[in-house]
Design a protein around this motif. Structure first.
Motif, PDB file in Angstrom:
ATOM      1  N   SER A 252      -1.232  -1.764  -9.472  1.00 50.65           N
ATOM      2  CA  SER A 252      -2.485  -1.797  -8.976  1.00 50.65           C
ATOM      3  C   SER A 252      -3.348  -3.121  -8.225  1.00 50.65           C
ATOM      4  N   THR A 253      -3.728  -3.217  -7.693  1.00 50.52           N
ATOM      5  CA  THR A 253      -4.288  -4.700  -6.931  1.00 50.52           C
ATOM      6  C   THR A 253      -5.672  -4.647  -6.977  1.00 50.52           C
TER       7      THR A 253
ATOM      8  N   PRO B  60      -2.430   3.175  -2.536  1.00 46.60           N
ATOM      9  CA  PRO B  60      -2.807   2.988  -3.807  1.00 46.60           C
ATOM     10  C   PRO B  60      -3.114   4.568  -4.127  1.00 46.60           C
TER      11      PRO B  60
ATOM     12  N   THR C 159      -2.776   2.374   3.611  1.00 39.69           N
ATOM     13  CA  THR C 159      -1.640   2.167   2.889  1.00 39.69           C
ATOM     14  C   THR C 159      -0.704   0.698   3.025  1.00 39.69           C
TER      15      THR C 159
ATOM     16  N   TYR D 267      -2.629  -1.829   1.693  1.00 40.19           N
ATOM     17  CA  TYR D 267      -2.162  -2.623  -0.061  1.00 40.19           C
ATOM     18  C   TYR D 267      -1.307  -2.391   0.545  1.00 40.19           C
TER      19      TYR D 267
ATOM     20  N   TRP E  76      -9.228   0.955  -6.143  1.00 43.94           N
ATOM     21  CA  TRP E  76      -8.025   1.037  -5.647  1.00 43.94           C
ATOM     22  C   TRP E  76      -8.111   0.601  -4.359  1.00 43.94           C
ATOM     23  N   GLY E  77      -9.317  -0.194  -4.083  1.00 42.25           N
ATOM     24  CA  GLY E  77      -9.070  -1.325  -2.686  1.00 42.25           C
ATOM     25  C   GLY E  77      -9.141   0.073  -1.305  1.00 42.25           C
TER      26      GLY E  77
END
Length: 308
Positions: free
Chosen positions: A33-34, A76, A233, A236, A292-293
């Motif tokens: 995870s970023t 994510p 996605t 991400y 989760w961005g």
């Protein structure tokens, strides 16, 4: 298709066809995870909505558990943690919140994407949360409760050497990859190619890969010029790819509702709709998105469910 097909057989055929039309992960490595996964508890301390709970079928209320299937290859939103057995992600946190509102424990069940809708229809699962696009064809088979809105994007190598944007004309004559059976490969890229040929240009050379990971690797290795998938996605996964690719410029293509899927005969839609409405109205919805961005641009308001 002949009208002589039985309803049961027709349902089976549609399930096989429709279960393949979604997205899977676009990574060339196991994603981390970023966002900030520790920012929100996995099991949220949200109050039970007694009105929603009363709408539950008696068997579900008595069991106290809701079995939720997800394909853990789509960071994510859902993917395996570093232990390779615990599912984490935005969908996991969201459905945990829905369960809390219903006073139910959520049992997260990993499944390959193409088996989820058939499993839902057979009663193997109670609900599916795997970033399903809500389409008229799918709505013939399952019920949906919308919780997000998202469109497609195209990933290109960093620096965008072929100057590809979300304008289909920039993809004419280019090789663009998609996951086999995905909405992008089955509908969106062919539509782009038709726009090219209608304008007198070369068609898009569409290359289908067994998984989105394979398509991503083809991009990184230079075998294709771009990859089409869900834009959130892709964004991400671009961060996870250590600067190997980026999103092409332009607006997302045809943003559409994304929803939780339910068996039409489960009796769950009213209760889940009420619980989802609660979560959409809560601070938790924004918090897990920041965690989760997931950008604000794809979030929806609770009133999208007003007419459901």
């Amino acid at each position: 298709m002949s009208n002589s097909l039985s309803p049961f057989l027709l349902t089976g055929v549609l399930l096989v066809a429709l279960s393949a039309t979604s997205c899977a992960a676009v990574s060339d490595a196991s994603p981390q995870s970023t966002g900030n996964p520790s920012a929100v508890a996995t099991s949220p301390a949200l109050p039970v909505d007694e009105k929603a709970r009363e709408l539950l079928p008696e068997n579900i209320r008595a069991a106290g558990v809701l079995r939720v299937a997800s394909d853990p290859t789509y960071a994510p939103f859902e993917y395996f943690d570093t232990d390779n057995k615990t599912m984490i992600g935005w969908d996991i946190d969201f459905t945990d919140a829905v369960g809390a509102m219903l006073g139910l424990k959520i049992e997260h069940v990993p499944a390959t994407f193409d088996t989820i809708l058939p499993g839902l229809a057979s009663g193997k699962y109670d609900m599916a949360a795997s970033f399903f696009s809500v389409t008229p064809e799918r709505e013939k088979i399952v019920d949906f409760v919308q919780y997000i809105n998202s469109g497609s994007g195209v990933a290109v190598l960093i620096g965008n050497p072929h100057k590809i944007t979300m304008d289909p004309v920039t993809m004419c004559g280019r090789t663009i990859a998609g996951q086999k059976g995905s909405i992008q490969s089955m509908a969106i890229l062919p539509a782009f190619s038709t726009k090219c040929t209608d304008a007198g240009h070369e068609p898009v050379n569409i290359q289908n890969f067994p998984s989105q990971s394979d398509a991503n690797l083809a991009l990184v290795s230079g075998r294709v010029d771009g990859v089409a998938a869900d834009s959130v996605t892709l964004a991400y996964q671009a961060k996870e790819a250590n600067g190997k690719f980026e999103l092409a410029k332009g607006e997302d293509y045809q943003p559409e509702p994304i929803g939780l899927a339910l068996n039409k005969n489960s009796g769950l839609k009213a209760a889940v709709t009420e619980a989802v409405r609660d979560v959409l109205s809560s601070d938790h919805y924004q918090a897990i998105s920041e965690k989760w961005g997931v950008p604000d641009s794809v979030l929806v308001r609770a009133d999208v469910l007003a007419a459901k």
